[in-house]
Design a protein around this motif. Structure first.
Motif, PDB file in Angstrom:
ATOM      1  N   ILE A  32      36.569  39.863  61.854  1.00  0.00           N
ATOM      2  CA  ILE A  32      36.827  41.320  62.727  1.00  0.00           C
ATOM      3  C   ILE A  32      36.180  41.004  64.301  1.00  0.00           C
ATOM      4  N   PHE A  33      34.838  40.882  63.922  1.00  0.00           N
ATOM      5  CA  PHE A  33      33.920  40.938  65.044  1.00  0.00           C
ATOM      6  C   PHE A  33      32.614  40.279  64.589  1.00  0.00           C
ATOM      7  N   ASP A  34      32.338  39.448  65.358  1.00  0.00           N
ATOM      8  CA  ASP A  34      30.829  38.555  65.459  1.00  0.00           C
ATOM      9  C   ASP A  34      30.864  38.080  64.027  1.00  0.00           C
ATOM     10  N   ASP A  35      30.068  38.567  63.095  1.00  0.00           N
ATOM     11  CA  ASP A  35      29.710  38.034  61.775  1.00  0.00           C
ATOM     12  C   ASP A  35      30.259  38.764  60.825  1.00  0.00           C
ATOM     13  N   TYR A  36      31.328  39.903  61.110  1.00  0.00           N
ATOM     14  CA  TYR A  36      31.868  41.006  60.109  1.00  0.00           C
ATOM     15  C   TYR A  36      33.152  40.500  59.898  1.00  0.00           C
ATOM     16  N   LYS A  37      33.401  40.696  58.677  1.00  0.00           N
ATOM     17  CA  LYS A  37      34.729  40.267  58.291  1.00  0.00           C
ATOM     18  C   LYS A  37      35.465  41.186  57.349  1.00  0.00           C
ATOM     19  N   SER A  38      36.570  41.210  56.861  1.00  0.00           N
ATOM     20  CA  SER A  38      37.190  42.003  56.004  1.00  0.00           C
ATOM     21  C   SER A  38      37.520  40.985  54.741  1.00  0.00           C
ATOM     22  N   VAL A  39      37.484  41.441  53.357  1.00  0.00           N
ATOM     23  CA  VAL A  39      38.075  40.432  52.580  1.00  0.00           C
ATOM     24  C   VAL A  39      38.885  41.469  51.572  1.00  0.00           C
ATOM     25  N   GLU A  40      40.164  40.897  51.369  1.00  0.00           N
ATOM     26  CA  GLU A  40      41.130  41.714  50.664  1.00  0.00           C
ATOM     27  C   GLU A  40      41.272  40.989  49.603  1.00  0.00           C
ATOM     28  N   VAL A  41      41.065  41.817  48.322  1.00  0.00           N
ATOM     29  CA  VAL A  41      40.963  41.449  46.856  1.00  0.00           C
ATOM     30  C   VAL A  41      42.241  42.137  46.116  1.00  0.00           C
ATOM     31  N   ALA A  42      42.655  41.563  44.958  1.00  0.00           N
ATOM     32  CA  ALA A  42      43.792  42.175  44.330  1.00  0.00           C
ATOM     33  C   ALA A  42      43.592  41.348  42.880  1.00  0.00           C
ATOM     34  N   PRO A  43      44.285  42.159  42.030  1.00  0.00           N
ATOM     35  CA  PRO A  43      44.233  41.609  40.613  1.00  0.00           C
ATOM     36  C   PRO A  43      45.159  40.337  40.463  1.00  0.00           C
ATOM     37  N   SER A  44      46.103  40.315  41.348  1.00  0.00           N
ATOM     38  CA  SER A  44      46.858  38.738  41.540  1.00  0.00           C
ATOM     39  C   SER A  44      47.227  38.667  42.891  1.00  0.00           C
ATOM     40  N   LEU A  45      47.608  37.506  43.235  1.00  0.00           N
ATOM     41  CA  LEU A  45      48.421  37.328  44.753  1.00  0.00           C
ATOM     42  C   LEU A  45      49.620  38.194  45.250  1.00  0.00           C
ATOM     43  N   ASP A  46      50.500  38.574  44.094  1.00  0.00           N
ATOM     44  CA  ASP A  46      51.578  39.270  44.457  1.00  0.00           C
ATOM     45  C   ASP A  46      51.440  40.821  43.863  1.00  0.00           C
ATOM     46  N   SER A  47      50.241  41.093  43.710  1.00  0.00           N
ATOM     47  CA  SER A  47      49.944  42.721  43.367  1.00  0.00           C
ATOM     48  C   SER A  47      50.536  43.513  44.615  1.00  0.00           C
ATOM     49  N   GLU A  48      50.959  44.643  44.473  1.00  0.00           N
ATOM     50  CA  GLU A  48      51.597  45.531  45.508  1.00  0.00           C
ATOM     51  C   GLU A  48      50.397  46.155  46.262  1.00  0.00           C
ATOM     52  N   THR A  49      49.329  46.502  45.711  1.00  0.00           N
ATOM     53  CA  THR A  49      48.223  47.136  46.192  1.00  0.00           C
ATOM     54  C   THR A  49      47.031  46.273  46.049  1.00  0.00           C
ATOM     55  N   SER A  50      46.150  46.190  47.351  1.00  0.00           N
ATOM     56  CA  SER A  50      44.954  45.596  47.395  1.00  0.00           C
ATOM     57  C   SER A  50      43.840  46.477  47.632  1.00  0.00           C
ATOM     58  N   ILE A  51      42.561  45.681  47.571  1.00  0.00           N
ATOM     59  CA  ILE A  51      41.191  46.510  48.011  1.00  0.00           C
ATOM     60  C   ILE A  51      40.875  45.620  49.116  1.00  0.00           C
ATOM     61  N   VAL A  52      40.562  46.325  50.409  1.00  0.00           N
ATOM     62  CA  VAL A  52      39.922  45.443  51.420  1.00  0.00           C
ATOM     63  C   VAL A  52      38.557  46.031  51.512  1.00  0.00           C
ATOM     64  N   ILE A  53      37.640  45.085  51.473  1.00  0.00           N
ATOM     65  CA  ILE A  53      36.202  45.381  51.486  1.00  0.00           C
ATOM     66  C   ILE A  53      35.510  45.058  52.723  1.00  0.00           C
ATOM     67  N   PHE A  54      35.017  45.932  53.252  1.00  0.00           N
ATOM     68  CA  PHE A  54      34.151  46.052  54.547  1.00  0.00           C
ATOM     69  C   PHE A  54      32.888  46.202  54.355  1.00  0.00           C
ATOM     70  N   ASP A  55      31.914  45.817  55.289  1.00  0.00           N
ATOM     71  CA  ASP A  55      30.435  46.088  55.270  1.00  0.00           C
ATOM     72  C   ASP A  55      30.541  47.387  56.003  1.00  0.00           C
ATOM     73  N   LYS A  56      29.653  48.357  55.470  1.00  0.00           N
ATOM     74  CA  LYS A  56      29.533  49.622  55.886  1.00  0.00           C
ATOM     75  C   LYS A  56      28.861  49.538  57.344  1.00  0.00           C
ATOM     76  N   ALA A  57      27.856  48.357  57.558  1.00  0.00           N
ATOM     77  CA  ALA A  57      27.322  48.361  58.844  1.00  0.00           C
ATOM     78  C   ALA A  57      28.280  48.212  59.814  1.00  0.00           C
ATOM     79  N   PHE A  58      29.306  47.405  59.771  1.00  0.00           N
ATOM     80  CA  PHE A  58      30.328  47.015  60.664  1.00  0.00           C
ATOM     81  C   PHE A  58      30.989  48.502  60.999  1.00  0.00           C
ATOM     82  N   ILE A  59      31.360  49.176  60.057  1.00  0.00           N
ATOM     83  CA  ILE A  59      32.123  50.402  60.192  1.00  0.00           C
ATOM     84  C   ILE A  59      31.219  51.363  61.251  1.00  0.00           C
ATOM     85  N   ARG A  60      29.883  51.364  60.759  1.00  0.00           N
ATOM     86  CA  ARG A  60      29.088  52.166  61.450  1.00  0.00           C
ATOM     87  C   ARG A  60      28.806  51.867  62.879  1.00  0.00           C
TER      88      ARG A  60
END
Length: 126
Positions: free
Chosen positions: A36-64
């Motif tokens: 996303i920016f410098d060393d910050y990234k988002s990582v999207e994880v899910a139970p499987s590749l075809d899962s309808e919904t996923s969790i996108v993990i962000f570092d709180k430091a980036f959000i702040r």
């Protein structure tokens, strides 16, 4: 009109540790990693590749740092599992902190926590 839930944003203190928890401990897959920016990234994880919904993990430091006016608290997530007893045993065997299985009017559930002591729940679906 809203058609569904795409993803849930999860803000964590240690992104690498959180991604390892969801993938190695819970067996989720990484669907995407985006810088996303410098060393910050988002990582999207899910139970499987075809899962309808996923969790996108962000570092709180980036959000702040980005100044996004979002709630940094952990969302309350309810997962579903067909074999609750097997999942419960598996998570316990991996050393993941789990609450007791309890009966509710909607069925059996238990909660578990990640390494940052964020709690999530699992409901038995038959």
């Amino acid at each position: 009109m809203i058609d569904g839930l795409e993803s849930v944003m999860l803000y964590v203190d240690n992104q690498e540790q959180s991604v390892a928890f969801w993938t190695k401990d819970l067996g989720f897959v990484i669907k995407a990693e985006d810088f996303i920016f410098d060393d910050y990234k988002s990582v999207e994880v899910a139970p499987s590749l075809d899962s309808e919904t996923s969790i996108v993990i962000f570092d709180k430091a980036f959000i702040r740092e980005a100044g996004h006016e979002v709630n940094l608290e952990t969302p309350s997530l309810m997962f579903r599992a067909g074999d609750l007893d097997a999942l419960y045993a598996d998570l316990n065997n991996k050393g993941i902190r789990c609450g007791d299985i309890v009966n509710t009017p909607d069925g059996r559930v238990f909660n578990f926590s990640d390494d940052e002591e964020n709690y999530f729940a699992v409901k038995e679906v038959r």
